[in-house]
Design a protein around this motif. Structure first.
Motif, PDB file in Angstrom:
ATOM      1  N   LYS A 165       0.828  -1.207   0.000  1.00  0.00           N
ATOM      2  CA  LYS A 165       0.000   0.000   0.000  1.00  0.00           C
ATOM      3  C   LYS A 165       0.865   1.262   0.000  1.00  0.00           C
ATOM      4  O   LYS A 165       0.499   2.281  -0.601  1.00  0.00           O
ATOM      5  CB  LYS A 165      -0.941  -0.006   1.207  1.00  0.00           C
ATOM      6  N   GLU A 166       2.016   1.196   0.682  1.00  0.00           N
ATOM      7  CA  GLU A 166       2.930   2.353   0.680  1.00  0.00           C
ATOM      8  C   GLU A 166       3.416   2.628  -0.741  1.00  0.00           C
ATOM      9  O   GLU A 166       3.448   3.779  -1.183  1.00  0.00           O
ATOM     10  CB  GLU A 166       4.133   2.090   1.596  1.00  0.00           C
ATOM     11  N   TRP A 167       3.798   1.568  -1.445  1.00  0.00           N
ATOM     12  CA  TRP A 167       4.325   1.776  -2.798  1.00  0.00           C
ATOM     13  C   TRP A 167       3.235   2.284  -3.732  1.00  0.00           C
ATOM     14  O   TRP A 167       3.497   3.136  -4.592  1.00  0.00           O
ATOM     15  CB  TRP A 167       4.953   0.502  -3.335  1.00  0.00           C
ATOM     16  N   ALA A 168       2.001   1.800  -3.538  1.00  0.00           N
ATOM     17  CA  ALA A 168       0.896   2.301  -4.356  1.00  0.00           C
ATOM     18  C   ALA A 168       0.676   3.787  -4.092  1.00  0.00           C
ATOM     19  O   ALA A 168       0.401   4.563  -5.017  1.00  0.00           O
ATOM     20  CB  ALA A 168      -0.385   1.517  -4.056  1.00  0.00           C
ATOM     21  N   THR A 169       0.835   4.215  -2.835  1.00  0.00           N
ATOM     22  CA  THR A 169       0.718   5.637  -2.498  1.00  0.00           C
ATOM     23  C   THR A 169       1.819   6.440  -3.168  1.00  0.00           C
ATOM     24  O   THR A 169       1.575   7.517  -3.727  1.00  0.00           O
ATOM     25  CB  THR A 169       0.751   5.834  -0.969  1.00  0.00           C
ATOM     26  N   VAL A 170       3.038   5.923  -3.147  1.00  0.00           N
ATOM     27  CA  VAL A 170       4.160   6.610  -3.807  1.00  0.00           C
ATOM     28  C   VAL A 170       3.858   6.800  -5.293  1.00  0.00           C
ATOM     29  O   VAL A 170       4.046   7.901  -5.843  1.00  0.00           O
ATOM     30  CB  VAL A 170       5.473   5.810  -3.620  1.00  0.00           C
ATOM     31  N   GLU A 171       3.372   5.766  -5.938  1.00  0.00           N
ATOM     32  CA  GLU A 171       3.084   5.855  -7.373  1.00  0.00           C
ATOM     33  C   GLU A 171       1.966   6.855  -7.662  1.00  0.00           C
ATOM     34  O   GLU A 171       2.036   7.618  -8.632  1.00  0.00           O
ATOM     35  CB  GLU A 171       2.714   4.472  -7.908  1.00  0.00           C
ATOM     36  N   LYS A 172       0.939   6.860  -6.815  1.00  0.00           N
ATOM     37  CA  LYS A 172      -0.188   7.780  -7.026  1.00  0.00           C
ATOM     38  C   LYS A 172       0.224   9.228  -6.763  1.00  0.00           C
ATOM     39  O   LYS A 172      -0.214  10.144  -7.464  1.00  0.00           O
ATOM     40  CB  LYS A 172      -1.363   7.383  -6.146  1.00  0.00           C
ATOM     41  N   ILE A 173       1.066   9.443  -5.756  1.00  0.00           N
ATOM     42  CA  ILE A 173       1.562  10.799  -5.494  1.00  0.00           C
ATOM     43  C   ILE A 173       2.431  11.270  -6.653  1.00  0.00           C
ATOM     44  O   ILE A 173       2.304  12.407  -7.120  1.00  0.00           O
ATOM     45  CB  ILE A 173       2.318  10.856  -4.156  1.00  0.00           C
ATOM     46  N   ALA A 174       3.314  10.411  -7.140  1.00  0.00           N
ATOM     47  CA  ALA A 174       4.169  10.785  -8.268  1.00  0.00           C
ATOM     48  C   ALA A 174       3.332  11.131  -9.495  1.00  0.00           C
ATOM     49  O   ALA A 174       3.654  12.065 -10.241  1.00  0.00           O
ATOM     50  CB  ALA A 174       5.143   9.650  -8.584  1.00  0.00           C
ATOM     51  N   ALA A 175       2.229  10.407  -9.689  1.00  0.00           N
ATOM     52  CA  ALA A 175       1.357  10.661 -10.846  1.00  0.00           C
ATOM     53  C   ALA A 175       0.665  12.012 -10.754  1.00  0.00           C
ATOM     54  O   ALA A 175       0.275  12.583 -11.778  1.00  0.00           O
ATOM     55  CB  ALA A 175       0.314   9.551 -10.957  1.00  0.00           C
ATOM     56  N   LEU A 176       0.521  12.556  -9.544  1.00  0.00           N
ATOM     57  CA  LEU A 176      -0.097  13.874  -9.363  1.00  0.00           C
ATOM     58  C   LEU A 176       0.879  15.015  -9.665  1.00  0.00           C
ATOM     59  O   LEU A 176       0.486  16.178  -9.690  1.00  0.00           O
ATOM     60  CB  LEU A 176      -0.637  14.011  -7.932  1.00  0.00           C
ATOM     61  N   ARG A 177       2.153  14.679  -9.863  1.00  0.00           N
ATOM     62  CA  ARG A 177       3.194  15.629 -10.277  1.00  0.00           C
ATOM     63  C   ARG A 177       3.322  16.833  -9.348  1.00  0.00           C
ATOM     64  O   ARG A 177       3.331  17.993  -9.796  1.00  0.00           O
ATOM     65  CB  ARG A 177       2.954  16.119 -11.712  1.00  0.00           C
ATOM     66  N   PRO A 178       3.433  16.617  -8.047  1.00  0.00           N
ATOM     67  CA  PRO A 178       3.688  17.764  -7.173  1.00  0.00           C
ATOM     68  C   PRO A 178       5.083  18.319  -7.423  1.00  0.00           C
ATOM     69  O   PRO A 178       5.953  17.627  -7.976  1.00  0.00           O
ATOM     70  CB  PRO A 178       3.584  17.157  -5.764  1.00  0.00           C
ATOM     71  N   ASP A 179       5.306  19.552  -7.011  1.00  0.00           N
ATOM     72  CA  ASP A 179       6.649  20.135  -7.116  1.00  0.00           C
ATOM     73  C   ASP A 179       7.555  19.594  -6.020  1.00  0.00           C
ATOM     74  O   ASP A 179       8.754  19.409  -6.229  1.00  0.00           O
ATOM     75  CB  ASP A 179       6.562  21.663  -7.019  1.00  0.00           C
ATOM     76  N   THR A 180       6.971  19.380  -4.837  1.00  0.00           N
ATOM     77  CA  THR A 180       7.741  18.922  -3.694  1.00  0.00           C
ATOM     78  C   THR A 180       6.986  17.830  -2.950  1.00  0.00           C
ATOM     79  O   THR A 180       5.763  17.714  -3.057  1.00  0.00           O
ATOM     80  CB  THR A 180       8.029  20.070  -2.709  1.00  0.00           C
ATOM     81  N   VAL A 181       7.735  17.052  -2.183  1.00  0.00           N
ATOM     82  CA  VAL A 181       7.156  16.012  -1.331  1.00  0.00           C
ATOM     83  C   VAL A 181       7.894  16.018   0.008  1.00  0.00           C
ATOM     84  O   VAL A 181       9.107  16.264   0.058  1.00  0.00           O
ATOM     85  CB  VAL A 181       7.272  14.613  -1.987  1.00  0.00           C
ATOM     86  N   ARG A 182       7.145  15.771   1.069  1.00  0.00           N
ATOM     87  CA  ARG A 182       7.738  15.481   2.382  1.00  0.00           C
ATOM     88  C   ARG A 182       7.343  14.057   2.753  1.00  0.00           C
ATOM     89  O   ARG A 182       6.183  13.682   2.617  1.00  0.00           O
ATOM     90  CB  ARG A 182       7.227  16.449   3.456  1.00  0.00           C
ATOM     91  N   ILE A 183       8.315  13.285   3.212  1.00  0.00           N
ATOM     92  CA  ILE A 183       8.082  11.903   3.611  1.00  0.00           C
ATOM     93  C   ILE A 183       8.249  11.814   5.117  1.00  0.00           C
ATOM     94  O   ILE A 183       9.329  12.088   5.651  1.00  0.00           O
ATOM     95  CB  ILE A 183       9.062  10.942   2.917  1.00  0.00           C
ATOM     96  N   TYR A 184       7.181  11.458   5.803  1.00  0.00           N
ATOM     97  CA  TYR A 184       7.221  11.342   7.255  1.00  0.00           C
ATOM     98  C   TYR A 184       7.002   9.893   7.676  1.00  0.00           C
ATOM     99  O   TYR A 184       5.895   9.372   7.546  1.00  0.00           O
ATOM    100  CB  TYR A 184       6.142  12.214   7.897  1.00  0.00           C
TER     101      TYR A 184
END
Length: 331
Positions: A170-189
């Motif tokens: 589920k974590e990896w699916a979240t990473v892929e979905k966030i990347a697909a949204l093309r944000p400029d920045t990401v914070r990983i907590y």
């Protein structure tokens, strides 16, 4: 160009939900709600001290900024806006919830010089969001991102690794979905479990069983590689060190140098790949970016020790032309 923030913490007021992991006093280290006048004083001092204000943003963190009362939000924005513009700071950054974004609030933020909005997505799995009492869905994240982009704001997304009900898949699916949204920045907590939270209760009862610390580092390292490889800046990885966190935590994945652990693992994997295709005869010279020698060596030279245990004596050399995280085997 490196950017910096003047961080102003707005405590947990106005947020419509208390998420499973949230103890805002501990996370922000602040209970006092700043006044507009105090924001002005903070900005005045910072303007006199910061070397490159044109590359610095005033950042409202610590709560859900667009969920606080409209009068109070306007008071803070008016104070900050006085310090944005020629010869002053480049803009204003704020963080908020995906379900606290709409057309009207974005118009207001735009009018006060807000330049970047970060959304606490945390997960893109609806079951994980519900189990952790987030009060929004993955679709809310997607809709908020679309609106923020339409208004021309810089978009940031935040994710949490290791929430109740999550799995590595589920974590990896979240990473892929966030990347697909093309944000400029990401914070990983990575999740830090605090006393006096629902997550703390679930941990102590045995109902919540997080995966291992090493797995959390592995997931975060893979996420960093995915995001940065997609042109998305990872501006934070790990919760910043504070006496409040270290005193109140009861579990989770806290480490004061969490990002460095992730970066060392990225280098370890890339060095293993480089060595796989070579007959090194028990020793190898590996070149990395000259600014990343300590990252490649690992904390307390852990990567050097890792390869030594496997019979390979590694010597690292610097080369300014090698991109970050990449490795070249030298003959």
């Amino acid at each position: 160009m490196k950017h910096s923030n003047i961080s102003i913490f707005v405590p947990h007021i106005g947020c419509p939900h208390l998420c499973s992991f949230c103890d805002q006093r501990t996370i922000s280290g602040a209970q006092h709600a700043p006044t507009g006048e105090e924001v002005r004083e903070i900005c005045e001092r910072a303007l006199a001290e910061v070397k490159e204000p044109e590359n610095t943003e005033i950042a409202f963190f610590g709560g859900s900024f667009t969920a606080i009362s409209r009068d109070y939000m306007t008071e803070l924005l008016e104070a900050a806006h006085d310090f944005v513009g020629d010869g002053k700071f480049r803009g204003i950054r704020c963080s908020t919830r995906p379900d606290c974004i709409d057309f009207e609030v974005l118009q207001l933020l735009k009018g006060y010089g807000v330049t970047a909005i970060e959304l606490g997505a945390q997960s893109m799995d609806d079951e994980v969001l519900e189990l952790n009492e987030r009060g929004h869905t993955a679709a809310d994240v997607e809709n908020a991102c679309e609106l923020i982009r339409a208004f021309g704001f810089e978009l940031g997304l935040q994710m949490m690794i290791g929430l109740y009900g999550s799995t590595p898949q589920k974590e990896w699916a979240t990473v892929e979905k966030i990347a697909a949204l093309r944000p400029d920045t990401v914070r990983i907590y990575p999740v830090v479990v605090l006393k006096n939270t629902r997550l703390g209760e679930l941990l102590l009862s045995g109902e919540y069983r997080p995966f291992s610390f090493d797995k959390a580092v592995d997931i975060a390292a893979s996420a960093m590689t995915m995001f940065e490889g997609s042109g998305i800046r990872v501006i934070k990885c790990g919760l910043h060190a504070s006496e409040f966190v270290e005193h109140d935590m009861v579990g989770g994945f806290y480490h004061p140098a969490f990002r460095e652990l992730c970066e060392a693992l990225i280098y370890r994997h890339n060095m293993e790949f480089a060595l796989r295709s070579a007959d090194n005869g028990g020793s190898a010279v590996i070149a990395v970016n000259d600014r990343c020698l300590s990252k490649a060596a690992g904390q307390k030279r852990s990567n050097i020790a890792y390869f030594a245990e496997r019979g390979v004596d590694i010597k690292l050399v610097g080369d300014k032309d090698i991109p970050k995280y990449e490795c070249e085997l030298r003959r």
